[in-house]
Motif scaffolding. Structure first.
Motif, PDB file in Angstrom:
ATOM      1  N   GLY A  38      45.213  50.194  25.522  1.00 48.05           N
ATOM      2  CA  GLY A  38      44.535  50.026  24.148  1.00 48.05           C
ATOM      3  C   GLY A  38      44.602  49.246  23.371  1.00 48.05           C
ATOM      4  N   ILE A  39      43.502  49.376  22.690  1.00 51.61           N
ATOM      5  CA  ILE A  39      44.013  48.325  21.000  1.00 51.61           C
ATOM      6  C   ILE A  39      42.916  49.345  20.227  1.00 51.61           C
ATOM      7  CG2 ILE A  39      43.858  46.324  22.374  1.00 51.61           C
ATOM      8  CD1 ILE A  39      40.538  45.920  21.736  1.00 51.61           C
ATOM      9  N   PHE A  40      43.598  48.875  18.797  1.00 50.80           N
ATOM     10  CA  PHE A  40      42.822  49.861  17.564  1.00 50.80           C
ATOM     11  C   PHE A  40      43.025  48.682  16.464  1.00 50.80           C
ATOM     12  CE2 PHE A  40      47.311  50.540  17.635  1.00 50.80           C
ATOM     13  CZ  PHE A  40      47.351  51.150  16.135  1.00 50.80           C
ATOM     14  N   GLY A  41      41.630  49.435  15.210  1.00 51.96           N
ATOM     15  CA  GLY A  41      42.261  48.388  14.514  1.00 51.96           C
ATOM     16  C   GLY A  41      40.910  48.882  12.907  1.00 51.96           C
ATOM     17  N   SER A  42      41.387  47.881  11.806  1.00 53.48           N
ATOM     18  CA  SER A  42      40.213  48.424  11.221  1.00 53.48           C
ATOM     19  C   SER A  42      39.694  46.921  10.486  1.00 53.48           C
ATOM     20  CB  SER A  42      40.833  48.943   9.644  1.00 53.48           C
ATOM     21  OG  SER A  42      40.187  49.437   8.551  1.00 53.48           O
ATOM     22  N   PRO A  43      38.384  46.078  10.522  1.00 56.77           N
ATOM     23  CA  PRO A  43      38.552  44.891  11.399  1.00 56.77           C
ATOM     24  C   PRO A  43      38.403  44.742   9.006  1.00 56.77           C
ATOM     25  CG  PRO A  43      37.210  45.550  12.462  1.00 56.77           C
ATOM     26  CD  PRO A  43      38.357  46.615  12.287  1.00 56.77           C
ATOM     27  N   LEU A  44      37.309  45.777   8.569  1.00 60.89           N
ATOM     28  CA  LEU A  44      36.834  45.931   7.239  1.00 60.89           C
ATOM     29  C   LEU A  44      37.073  47.253   7.024  1.00 60.89           C
ATOM     30  CD1 LEU A  44      33.756  44.772   9.028  1.00 60.89           C
ATOM     31  CD2 LEU A  44      34.548  43.797   7.551  1.00 60.89           C
ATOM     32  N   SER A  45      37.016  47.198   5.653  1.00 63.44           N
ATOM     33  CA  SER A  45      36.999  48.668   4.632  1.00 63.44           C
ATOM     34  C   SER A  45      36.306  49.387   5.036  1.00 63.44           C
ATOM     35  CB  SER A  45      37.376  47.958   3.426  1.00 63.44           C
ATOM     36  OG  SER A  45      36.115  47.940   2.933  1.00 63.44           O
ATOM     37  N   TRP A  46      35.276  49.248   5.720  1.00 60.16           N
ATOM     38  CA  TRP A  46      34.703  50.167   5.981  1.00 60.16           C
ATOM     39  C   TRP A  46      34.637  51.063   7.386  1.00 60.16           C
ATOM     40  CZ3 TRP A  46      30.807  49.173   8.615  1.00 60.16           C
ATOM     41  CH2 TRP A  46      30.820  47.514   8.725  1.00 60.16           C
ATOM     42  N   LEU A  47      35.392  50.036   8.272  1.00 59.40           N
ATOM     43  CA  LEU A  47      35.165  49.950   9.424  1.00 59.40           C
ATOM     44  C   LEU A  47      37.067  50.423  10.601  1.00 59.40           C
ATOM     45  CD1 LEU A  47      32.967  50.189  12.740  1.00 59.40           C
ATOM     46  CD2 LEU A  47      33.497  47.655  12.452  1.00 59.40           C
TER      47      LEU A  47
ATOM     48  N   SER B 288      47.720  43.135  13.689  1.00 58.16           N
ATOM     49  CA  SER B 288      47.711  42.756  12.353  1.00 58.16           C
ATOM     50  C   SER B 288      47.175  44.367  11.971  1.00 58.16           C
ATOM     51  CB  SER B 288      46.871  41.621  11.967  1.00 58.16           C
ATOM     52  OG  SER B 288      45.820  41.791  13.592  1.00 58.16           O
ATOM     53  N   ASP B 289      46.045  44.051  10.497  1.00 58.60           N
ATOM     54  CA  ASP B 289      44.908  45.304  10.218  1.00 58.60           C
ATOM     55  C   ASP B 289      44.176  45.739  10.992  1.00 58.60           C
ATOM     56  OD1 ASP B 289      46.880  46.344   7.937  1.00 58.60           O
ATOM     57  OD2 ASP B 289      45.807  44.893   6.893  1.00 58.60           O
ATOM     58  N   ALA B 290      43.831  44.253  11.385  1.00 57.95           N
ATOM     59  CA  ALA B 290      42.089  43.553  12.299  1.00 57.95           C
ATOM     60  C   ALA B 290      42.242  44.547  14.338  1.00 57.95           C
ATOM     61  CB  ALA B 290      41.355  42.869  12.469  1.00 57.95           C
ATOM     62  N   PHE B 291      43.934  44.635  14.367  1.00 67.38           N
ATOM     63  CA  PHE B 291      43.721  44.496  16.315  1.00 67.38           C
ATOM     64  C   PHE B 291      45.321  44.665  16.200  1.00 67.38           C
ATOM     65  CE2 PHE B 291      45.990  42.708  19.741  1.00 67.38           C
ATOM     66  CZ  PHE B 291      44.508  42.829  20.595  1.00 67.38           C
ATOM     67  N   SER B 292      45.974  46.123  16.833  1.00 66.18           N
ATOM     68  CA  SER B 292      46.842  46.389  17.306  1.00 66.18           C
ATOM     69  C   SER B 292      46.571  46.601  18.627  1.00 66.18           C
ATOM     70  CB  SER B 292      47.674  47.159  16.397  1.00 66.18           C
ATOM     71  OG  SER B 292      47.445  46.357  15.227  1.00 66.18           O
ATOM     72  N   ILE B 293      47.862  47.135  19.547  1.00 68.97           N
ATOM     73  CA  ILE B 293      47.949  47.664  20.337  1.00 68.97           C
ATOM     74  C   ILE B 293      49.155  48.677  20.688  1.00 68.97           C
ATOM     75  CG2 ILE B 293      48.939  47.557  22.877  1.00 68.97           C
ATOM     76  CD1 ILE B 293      48.674  44.325  22.229  1.00 68.97           C
ATOM     77  N   ARG B 294      48.301  50.072  21.462  1.00 69.73           N
ATOM     78  CA  ARG B 294      48.837  51.368  21.318  1.00 69.73           C
ATOM     79  C   ARG B 294      49.075  50.948  23.411  1.00 69.73           C
ATOM     80  NH1 ARG B 294      46.436  55.337  17.836  1.00 69.73           N
ATOM     81  NH2 ARG B 294      47.895  54.722  16.465  1.00 69.73           N
ATOM     82  N   ALA B 295      50.487  51.864  23.254  1.00 71.54           N
ATOM     83  CA  ALA B 295      50.447  51.926  25.254  1.00 71.54           C
ATOM     84  C   ALA B 295      50.815  53.809  24.657  1.00 71.54           C
ATOM     85  CB  ALA B 295      51.088  51.593  25.629  1.00 71.54           C
TER      86      ALA B 295
ATOM     87  N   GLN C  62      31.655  61.543  -3.782  1.00 74.25           N
ATOM     88  CA  GLN C  62      31.683  61.678  -2.321  1.00 74.25           C
ATOM     89  C   GLN C  62      32.344  61.118  -1.797  1.00 74.25           C
ATOM     90  OE1 GLN C  62      27.218  62.150  -2.064  1.00 74.25           O
ATOM     91  NE2 GLN C  62      26.801  60.647  -4.056  1.00 74.25           N
ATOM     92  N   ASP C  63      32.794  62.105  -0.020  1.00 77.56           N
ATOM     93  CA  ASP C  63      33.177  61.240   0.806  1.00 77.56           C
ATOM     94  C   ASP C  63      32.734  61.269   1.765  1.00 77.56           C
ATOM     95  OD1 ASP C  63      35.088  59.916   2.011  1.00 77.56           O
ATOM     96  OD2 ASP C  63      36.496  61.497   1.547  1.00 77.56           O
ATOM     97  N   LEU C  64      32.477  60.513   2.796  1.00 80.46           N
ATOM     98  CA  LEU C  64      31.665  60.432   4.285  1.00 80.46           C
ATOM     99  C   LEU C  64      31.999  60.072   5.048  1.00 80.46           C
ATOM    100  CD1 LEU C  64      28.800  61.354   5.642  1.00 80.46           C
ATOM    101  CD2 LEU C  64      27.685  59.225   5.048  1.00 80.46           C
ATOM    102  N   ARG C  65      32.620  60.220   6.530  1.00 73.67           N
ATOM    103  CA  ARG C  65      32.730  59.861   7.095  1.00 73.67           C
ATOM    104  C   ARG C  65      31.917  59.425   8.983  1.00 73.67           C
ATOM    105  NH1 ARG C  65      34.263  60.557  12.321  1.00 73.67           N
ATOM    106  NH2 ARG C  65      34.912  62.841  11.831  1.00 73.67           N
ATOM    107  N   PHE C  66      31.755  58.854   9.636  1.00 73.45           N
ATOM    108  CA  PHE C  66      30.304  59.021  10.136  1.00 73.45           C
ATOM    109  C   PHE C  66      30.962  58.377  11.622  1.00 73.45           C
ATOM    110  CE2 PHE C  66      27.217  58.175  13.666  1.00 73.45           C
ATOM    111  CZ  PHE C  66      26.773  58.574  14.116  1.00 73.45           C
ATOM    112  N   GLY C  67      31.406  59.198  12.834  1.00 77.39           N
ATOM    113  CA  GLY C  67      31.966  58.700  14.389  1.00 77.39           C
ATOM    114  C   GLY C  67      31.178  58.713  15.185  1.00 77.39           C
TER     115      GLY C  67
ATOM    116  N   PHE D  61      32.636  54.646   7.319  1.00 74.09           N
ATOM    117  CA  PHE D  61      33.252  55.325   5.870  1.00 74.09           C
ATOM    118  C   PHE D  61      32.579  54.754   4.888  1.00 74.09           C
ATOM    119  CE2 PHE D  61      36.821  55.136   9.155  1.00 74.09           C
ATOM    120  CZ  PHE D  61      37.791  56.632   8.505  1.00 74.09           C
ATOM    121  N   PRO D  62      31.098  54.866   5.149  1.00 77.16           N
ATOM    122  CA  PRO D  62      30.036  54.201   3.892  1.00 77.16           C
ATOM    123  C   PRO D  62      30.836  54.113   2.603  1.00 77.16           C
ATOM    124  CG  PRO D  62      28.817  55.802   5.780  1.00 77.16           C
ATOM    125  CD  PRO D  62      30.332  55.908   5.382  1.00 77.16           C
TER     126      PRO D  62
END
Length: 408
Positions: A180-189, A131-138, A240-245, A233-234
């Protein structure tokens, strides 16, 4: 019954059986005609089979992705140690088994040579996109620290060489094997978290920090590690385009290639915390990285290895090519002058509070330009002014020229 027999038998067979009558000449012609029709039917069936095979091939190639990147450098120094370097050539291959299982890989050849493990698999992993919020990578991934380690294609960073903070503090390119796991549970995260193989501290040095502690072949997992990052991603404006990690790493360092312990009688662990940002506003581009690493027990490590390592850099560039110049062959071009300031020290703190000589407390100022002929092909030139605390203001100047590309 007669009609059924006629449907199932050829005319020549029916004439021979006396069901139909015909002259000998007509009988020969009918036999030849039926033979020709049989040959034509065989050709039609073969074409149908080939069409089916072609259809299967097209379906396979639709799921297969090929690409890569590379760069060639020319480096000139005051010491006269000048060189031309086919620095790296990388082939990417990916395959979509279905809509949610995807394979990705990068195989890299560095310095036009297979010596010293320069031919290696840099990435090889499978994504299970649940899913967008939860995926697996190996598989084999890139450590999610800093900017350049995960986004290291030449058109994506300024300067001929990668920033030294992301070489000696964050040792890009840093591959790790695990799951591990990865995803984007929110449009800005977005997030990613992995359990991976860690480091071999017999490779740690005073000058290069943990860089030579990366395991590239069959990494041991006697001491495993945990790594991950979060990106925000505020929402600002269209201009303007900003990313903070924020990213981190923690793991033991008593590993060796092909498994087992490395022979160092220590329980050292290495931890790192890093933050980075990218900010574009109108034609201006800003980015920066800060990273702090810590060894818990350096007593059994190579003498001079820092208990703490620390580095940061800030960079700004501007898209300077006027819009009226973006025509004809240069309709996709851009010209980006930039300046980058780096400060990094692989002996930020020594064991027991000992003082360092300042040899590895370094400052780099890089001034240069990236000329993007297209978004995927860049020509670069820069001058680097390099100094350390030991030499004081006695800078060494390096001049670098290069070109790089991405293709897909």
């Amino acid at each position: 019954m007669k009609q059924l027999v006629m449907k199932k038998a050829g005319l020549a067979v029916l004439i021979a059986a006396g069901v139909l009558t015909a002259s000998a000449e007509d009988f020969s012609r009918i036999q030849a005609l039926e033979q020709k029709m049989a040959e034509m039917n065989a050709e039609i069936n073969a074409l149908k089979g080939a069409q089916s095979d072609l259809s299967m091939l097209e379906k396979t190639t639709d799921k297969l992705s090929l690409g890569g990147y590379g760069e060639i450098h020319a480096n000139f120094t005051e010491s006269g140690n000048d060189l031309l370097d086919i620095h790296r050539f990388v082939i990417y291959a990916g395959y979509e088994f279905n809509e949610w299982i995807h394979l990705n890989s990068e195989t890299e050849l560095e310095h036009a040579s297979t010596d010293e493990e320069y031919l290696l698999i840099e990435q090889l992993y499978t994504d299970f996109a649940l899913s967008d919020a939860f995926s697996i990578r190996a598989g084999r991934i890139l450590a999610p620290l800093g900017i350049v380690n995960q986004h290291h294609e030449p058109p994506l960073f300024n300067g001929v060489e990668r920033p030294n903070v992301e070489k000696y503090i964050i040792p890009s390119t840093w591959s790790l094997d695990g799951i591990g796991i990865f995803g984007s549970p929110l449009s800005w995260l977005t997030y990613e978290v992995y359990g991976v193989g860690s480091l071999d501290d017999t490779g740690f040095t005073a000058k290069e920090g943990i860089r030579k502690g990366r395991m590239k072949g069959r990494p041991g997992i006697n001491d495993a590690a945990l790594t991950g990052r979060v990106d925000i991603f505020p929402t600002l404006s269209e201009k303007q385009d900003l990313r903070f990690g924020i990213s981190g790493f923690y793991g033991g360092t008593n590993n060796k290639n092909k498994g087992g312990t490395n022979g160092n009688d220590s329980n050292n662990t290495f931890s790192m915390v890093s933050a980075d940002f990218e900010y574009d506003v109108s034609r201006l581009h800003f980015r920066g990285v800060v990273a702090h690493g810590c060894n818990s027990d350096t007593d059994e490590l190579t003498p001079g290895v820092g208990e703490e390592i620390f580095g940061w850099y800030l960079e700004t560039g501007i898209s300077a090519l006027p819009e009226h110049c973006k025509t004809g062959k240069f309709k996709e071009a851009d010209l980006i002058p930039f300046v980058r300031y780096e400060r990094y020290d692989t002996q930020s703190e020594l064991s027991g509070g000992a003082s360092s000589s300042g040899e590895y407390d370094r400052t780099d100022v890089t001034v240069g330009v990236n000329f993007l002929l297209t978004p995927n092909f860049v020509v670069k030139a820069d001058a680097q002014f390099v100094s350390n605390e030991l030499s004081g203001s006695d800078d060494t100047t390096k001049y670098n020229f290069g070109m790089g590309w991405i293709f897909n």
